[in-house]
Scaffold this motif. Structure first.
Motif, short mmCIF file in Angstrom:
data_model
loop_
_atom_site.label_atom_id
_atom_site.label_comp_id
_atom_site.label_asym_id
_atom_site.label_seq_id
_atom_site.Cartn_x
_atom_site.Cartn_y
_atom_site.Cartn_z
N TRP A 1 -37.21 -17.28 26.53
CA TRP A 1 -38.62 -17.71 26.55
C TRP A 1 -39.50 -16.84 25.68
CZ3 TRP A 1 -41.36 -21.92 27.86
CH2 TRP A 1 -40.62 -22.94 28.45
N ASN A 2 -39.16 -15.56 25.54
CA ASN A 2 -39.90 -14.73 24.60
C ASN A 2 -39.80 -15.28 23.19
OD1 ASN A 2 -40.90 -12.95 26.45
ND2 ASN A 2 -39.16 -11.53 26.29
N MET A 3 -38.59 -15.78 22.86
CA MET A 3 -38.42 -16.37 21.54
C MET A 3 -39.27 -17.63 21.39
SD MET A 3 -34.33 -15.94 20.95
CE MET A 3 -34.37 -16.56 19.30
N ILE A 4 -39.35 -18.40 22.48
CA ILE A 4 -40.16 -19.62 22.43
C ILE A 4 -41.63 -19.25 22.19
CG2 ILE A 4 -41.04 -21.58 23.78
CD1 ILE A 4 -38.29 -21.85 25.04
N TYR A 5 -42.09 -18.21 22.88
CA TYR A 5 -43.48 -17.76 22.67
C TYR A 5 -43.73 -17.36 21.23
CZ TYR A 5 -44.88 -17.79 27.58
OH TYR A 5 -45.22 -18.18 28.84
N GLU A 6 -42.76 -16.60 20.69
CA GLU A 6 -42.90 -16.16 19.30
C GLU A 6 -43.01 -17.35 18.36
OE1 GLU A 6 -39.82 -13.40 18.00
OE2 GLU A 6 -40.15 -12.27 19.87
N ALA A 7 -42.13 -18.35 18.63
CA ALA A 7 -42.14 -19.55 17.78
C ALA A 7 -43.51 -20.24 17.87
CB ALA A 7 -41.02 -20.50 18.18
N ALA A 8 -44.02 -20.35 19.12
CA ALA A 8 -45.31 -21.02 19.32
C ALA A 8 -46.42 -20.22 18.63
CB ALA A 8 -45.60 -21.16 20.81
N ALA A 9 -46.32 -18.89 18.71
CA ALA A 9 -47.34 -18.05 18.08
C ALA A 9 -47.34 -18.25 16.56
CB ALA A 9 -47.08 -16.58 18.41
N SER A 10 -46.15 -18.54 16.01
CA SER A 10 -46.09 -18.74 14.56
C SER A 10 -46.53 -20.15 14.17
CB SER A 10 -44.68 -18.46 14.04
OG SER A 10 -43.82 -19.52 14.41
N GLY A 11 -46.96 -20.94 15.17
CA GLY A 11 -47.53 -22.25 14.85
C GLY A 11 -46.63 -23.44 15.12
N ILE A 12 -45.41 -23.18 15.60
CA ILE A 12 -44.50 -24.30 15.87
C ILE A 12 -44.82 -24.87 17.25
CG2 ILE A 12 -42.09 -24.95 16.25
CD1 ILE A 12 -41.26 -22.76 14.33
N THR A 13 -44.95 -26.17 17.32
CA THR A 13 -45.17 -26.82 18.61
C THR A 13 -43.84 -26.92 19.33
OG1 THR A 13 -46.89 -28.12 17.56
CG2 THR A 13 -46.11 -28.88 19.70
N VAL A 14 -43.82 -26.58 20.63
CA VAL A 14 -42.56 -26.61 21.37
C VAL A 14 -42.62 -27.70 22.43
CG1 VAL A 14 -40.97 -25.29 22.80
CG2 VAL A 14 -42.26 -24.14 20.99
N PHE A 15 -41.65 -28.60 22.37
CA PHE A 15 -41.55 -29.68 23.34
C PHE A 15 -40.26 -29.44 24.10
CE2 PHE A 15 -40.41 -33.86 24.84
CZ PHE A 15 -41.60 -34.56 25.00
N VAL A 16 -40.39 -29.04 25.39
CA VAL A 16 -39.20 -28.58 26.09
C VAL A 16 -38.99 -29.30 27.41
CG1 VAL A 16 -40.50 -26.63 27.02
CG2 VAL A 16 -38.01 -26.51 26.98
N THR A 17 -37.73 -29.73 27.66
CA THR A 17 -37.42 -30.28 28.98
C THR A 17 -36.68 -29.20 29.74
OG1 THR A 17 -35.19 -31.10 28.56
CG2 THR A 17 -37.02 -32.52 27.92
N THR A 18 -36.91 -29.14 31.03
CA THR A 18 -36.21 -28.13 31.83
C THR A 18 -36.09 -28.56 33.27
OG1 THR A 18 -36.22 -25.82 32.52
CG2 THR A 18 -38.35 -26.85 32.27
N HIS A 19 -35.15 -27.91 33.95
CA HIS A 19 -34.95 -28.11 35.38
C HIS A 19 -35.54 -26.95 36.17
CE1 HIS A 19 -32.58 -31.60 35.65
NE2 HIS A 19 -31.55 -31.14 34.98
#
Lengths: 248, 368
Positions: free
Chosen positions: A177-195
């Motif tokens: 999830w830290n990586m996801i945050y980093e990606a979002a901070a760099s401007g990438i929109t994250v669309f994630v499904t989870t349980h």
């Protein structure tokens, strides 16, 4: 975070035979946000996601992804997105470097770009010394982090993650999830499904699908407030209990 | 193009990493050619025979030693009476008995003709036929020599040549058959498996989300196996020409062209199987029972199609290997050109185009 709408869905529907897998869902995703797409097994999450990725044609309704129409411009959508599937999607019999090269190659990136970015990425992931090892030899958590890095290697505007953290330990999930945050901070929109409902708390906004329909869509805190729930877990149970369908 | 090249490169990595499969793919044709060429021919070496010499004269001794000297026979037993023959066969080791009548030499020199009786163990008819052919050849050879020595005006030299070297006859028919089998196996089975494997591991989905066009994915999958098949065709042809002495009588270029055409047919079949199945096991099962068996049974390579009942003869027409086998053996063994096989080539081309069209269509529909 801007309020630019990067994904829009309007009455989006998918019917298989007589079965409405996705029942006229409407929602927007803003540019740069982490959008959680929740739902029980069989609720229609994956089908909805496949339509947005250009893997499946909607039966009716409309949707745009990165400004492109899902009916008319699926090829342009494919160029703007990254995708990581439920199943772990790297080649086990290729080395880390070869996997990166291959996926960057199919997005038509230049050799200079690939070389430069591979070096940076390997350093970030502390995999420099492992670059020529087969992916098979990596622990699952590492594979998943690598798969995510590969999914955003070509610098897409949106990345779709389909249950990306299935089967990994809590520490690795946290790192993921830290990586996801980093990606979002760099401007990438994250669309994630989870349980995992604790993961839902990490999202900027979540939608909860029940029986092919979106039952709720808001920030985690607003959802908890409106349903008088202490946690996202409770929110989910309150909504999903109404479900008629079950299983995959 | 760059996309395509990264794809092809990746496929080569897969093949290279899986050393065992690669070894099988490249070693199998060599093994098959060698097995068919040496183990399954009608050639017999050092077969144990017995001699019942009722004459014991110069000619019969000379003939016996000539039989013994040939690499086909080994005189294991000297028999003394007619009753011994039965016993010798019963014991099981003796496959052929040569019986010289009394006064063999006398008859030969006085009347210019004499008789030899060959009794073979026909419980294995192929071996029996081969042995009697060989023995006849050795005897003819002797007869020929004494004819020359005694300067008598007749020759019978041309007669036995046809009987001689039956092992080459065997090799002729199986080389094109093995080519059909190997190409079918490598291309169909491997293409089907490699695509289905990507479905199983989920990488196919990632690929389909990428901007790569499905057609490119398919072609990139096929390229390495096409190359592998060309290597296999080369090794089979080299082995048959240099090890088994089977000549390529027709045009090599035509033979290679037809083989590549058949390779593409097989690739298309593999593709079709891969789009119809979701597990490697199923793909393998369909490839082996649905394609490999008909290739062996109905291509005319093991069993002559003309002798089959009508339904099988009709079915054999949809087996691509039948047409390829016909073309390959016509070009390779009979030395015929395109003029003789254009009809078969056209049929094979038609099948290929049809299969490719259906396979690509199915592959695309799956996405919708």
């Amino acid at each position: 975070m801007t309020n630019n709408r990067i994904i829009t869905a309007n009455q989006l529907t998918k019917i298989f035979g007589g079965f409405k897998a996705v029942d006229s869902i409407s929602f927007d995703v803003h540019e740069g946000e982490i959008f959680g797409f929740l739902g029980a097994n069989g609720a229609g999450k994956t089908t909805a996601m496949r339509m947005l990725c250009g893997l499946s044609m909607p039966s009716s309704g409309s949707a745009t992804v990165a400004g492109f129409d899902v009916y008319k411009e699926p090829e342009k959508i494919k160029r703007s997105i990254g995708y990581m599937s439920q199943k772990f999607s790297l080649y086990e019999d290729l080395t880390i470097k070869e996997n990166i090269r291959f996926y960057a190659g199919i997005y038509g990136k230049s050799d200079a770009f690939i070389k430069d970015k591979t070096a940076k990425l390997l350093q970030q992931l502390h995999l420099g010394s492992e670059a020529n090892k087969l992916v098979r030899s990596l622990p699952l958590g590492w594979k998943q982090k690598l798969a995510f890095s590969v999914a955003i290697f070509h610098e897409p505007r949106i990345v779709f993650l389909d249950e990306p953290t299935g089967g990994v330990d809590p520490v690795t999930r946290r790192e993921f999830w830290n990586m996801i945050y980093e990606a979002a901070a760099s401007g990438i929109t994250v669309f994630v499904t989870t349980h995992y409902m604790d993961e839902a708390e990490y999202c900027n906004r979540v939608s909860i699908m029940v029986d092919g329909k979106i039952e709720a869509l808001d920030t985690p805190s607003a959802l908890k407030r409106s349903l008088h729930a202490a946690s996202m877990d409770e929110v989910f149970l309150k909504l999903a209990r109404k479900a008629v369908r079950s299983g995959d | 193009m760059k996309q395509f090249l990264s794809f092809v490169k990746k496929e080569f990595y897969h093949i290279r990493r899986d050393k065992r499969t690669l070894f099988i793919l490249l070693g199998m044709p060599v093994m098959q050619i060698l097995i068919f060429g040496f183990a399954l021919t009608n050639e017999v070496k050092n077969a144990k025979i017995a001699v019942l010499d009722n004459s014991k004269d110069a000619s019969t001794l000379a003939l016996s030693s000539q039989l013994e000297a040939s690499r086909y026979f080994d005189i294991a037993q000297e028999l003394h009476s007619q009753a011994d023959i039965e016993k010798a066969f019963r014991a099981g080791k003796i496959k052929l008995v040569v019986v010289f009548p009394q006064q063999f030499d006398q008859d030969l020199s006085h009347f210019n003709k004499s008789q030899i009786q060959l009794i073979a163990d026909a419980s294995d008819p192929n071996v029996a036929t081969t042995l009697t052919n060989y023995a006849t050849a050795v005897i003819m050879d002797y007869q020929n020599r004494i004819t020359n020595e005694r300067k008598l005006p007749y020759t019978i030299k041309t007669e036995y040549r046809m009987l001689y070297n039956p092992q080459l006859k065997g090799a002729y028919t199986f080389v094109p058959g093995v080519m059909a089998m190997v190409l079918m196996l490598v291309c169909t089975l491997m293409t089907a498996i490699t695509i289905v494997r990507e479905k199983e591991t989920g990488t196919m989905e990632v690929m389909l989300v990428s901007p790569v066009r499905p057609l490119k994915i398919i072609v990139a999958k096929a390229v390495p196996y096409l190359l592998l098949s060309i290597i296999n065709i080369t090794s089979i042809l080299l082995l048959s020409v240099f090890v088994l002495d089977v000549p390529i009588r027709g045009s090599l270029a035509l033979l290679v062209f037809e083989s590549i055409l058949f390779t593409i047919t097989s690739l298309a079949l593999g593709l079709l199987i891969s789009s119809a199945t979701n597990s490697q096991q199923t793909a393998m099962f369909i490839s082996l029972t649905g394609l490999f068996l008909p290739t062996v049974m109905l291509s005319g390579f093991m069993f002559p199609i003309e002798n089959m009942p009508l339904p099988l003869r009709v079915i054999s027409n949809v087996v691509p290997a039948k047409w390829y086998y016909h073309i390959a053996s016509s070009v390779m063994i009979k030395g015929l050109g395109l003029a003789a096989v254009w009809k078969e080539t056209l049929i094979l081309t038609g099948m290929t185009v049809f299969l490719l069209a259906v396979a690509i269509r199915k592959f695309k529909i799956r996405l919708a």
